[in-house]
Design an enzyme around this catalytic site. Structure first.
Site: not given
Ligand code: PGA
Length: 252
Positions: A9, A96, A98, A174, A214
């Site tokens: 992603n 997602h 976000e 993240g 992460s």
């Molecule tokens: P990340 O994001 O691996 O940077 O934690 C994962 C995601 O939001 O799909």
């Protein structure tokens, strides 16, 4: 047998020019990789066409990060499932955290998008996950159950069998803070149990359930080694060709 899926992603990263560079490097890193994992990359809308071109005659597949639920219409700034299908997308990330957090998406909207994606032959990667406060309050399972009931509403067992669910604890996205392999396994197993309850055992055994949050080259093997973790949705670490290729190789 569930085929593991490793999906990158990219979020709001990578212009079309950078997309060509990164995919060139990734294809180089992967060399003649032939599985077992299926590998998908999900660039921003404006880089999909460039990515589709780079991925021609490769085993990598393309996904998008969001979409509208209508085929066309007066929805300024939106992108439709028909448009994504035309570009050769196989997957679309929906719900997602976000999108839920910054763009106000709720389960009812996510459900309309899931149904629309299926109508156009796209495979939804439906994201669910709890906030840190919810984990601390020990309501993770209740939160996930509500998100699954909402996001999967109205689907047939056959449709559910073919889709992908990603468990992404919001506090792990993240942040560099990963769920422990045991925690990821526990929630992924719970998701499968809820799917069995709603749609039956066959759908639950077939649906692929990823972990995201992460994931990196260092922790991927242990996470992917869990019985109910069928792959990873990778954000930050998917922006680096060598790192992402290492995660792909960690899938057994
Ligand atoms: P990340 O994001 O691996 O940077 O934690 C994962 C995601 O939001 O799909």
């Amino acid at each position: 047998m569930r085929i593991p899926l490793i999906a990158g992603n990219w979020k709001m990263h990578n212009t079309a020019a950078r997309t060509r560079e990164l995919l060139g490097a990734l294809l180089h890193e992967l060399g003649d990789y032939s599985g077992p994992a299926e590998v998908a990359v999900c660039p921003p809308f404006t880089s999909l066409a460039a990515a589709a071109e780079c991925l021609q005659n490769t085993s990598l597949v393309l996904g998008a990060q969001n979409m509208h639920y209508e085929e066309k219409g007066a929805y300024t700034g939106e992108i439709s499932p028909l448009m994504l299908a035309e570009l050769g997308c196989r997957y679309v990330i929906l719900g997602h955290s976000e999108r839920r957090q910054y763009f106000g998406e709720d389960d009812a909207l996510v459900s309309r998008k899931v149904q629309a994606a299926l109508r156009y032959g796209l495979v939804p990667i439906l994201c669910v996950g709890e906030l840190l406060e919810q984990r601390q309050a020990r309501v993770t399972e209740a939160v996930i159950r509500i998100q699954l009931a909402g996001g999967l509403a109205g689907l047939t067992p056959q449709q559910v069998a073919g889709l992908v669910i990603a468990y992404e604890p919001v506090w792990a996205i993240g942040t560099g803070r990963t769920a422990s392999p045991a925690d990821a396994q526990q929630v992924n197993a719970y998701i499968r149990q809820v799917v069995a309850e709603f749609f039956g055992d066959a759908a639950a055994q077939a649906v692929r359930i990823l972990y995201g949050g992460s994931v990196n080259a260092g922790n991927a093997a242990e996470l992917l080694g869990q019985a109910d973790v069928d792959g990873a949705l990778v954000g930050g670490a998917s922006l680096d060709a060598a790192g992402f290729a290492a995660i792909v190789r960690a899938a057994r």
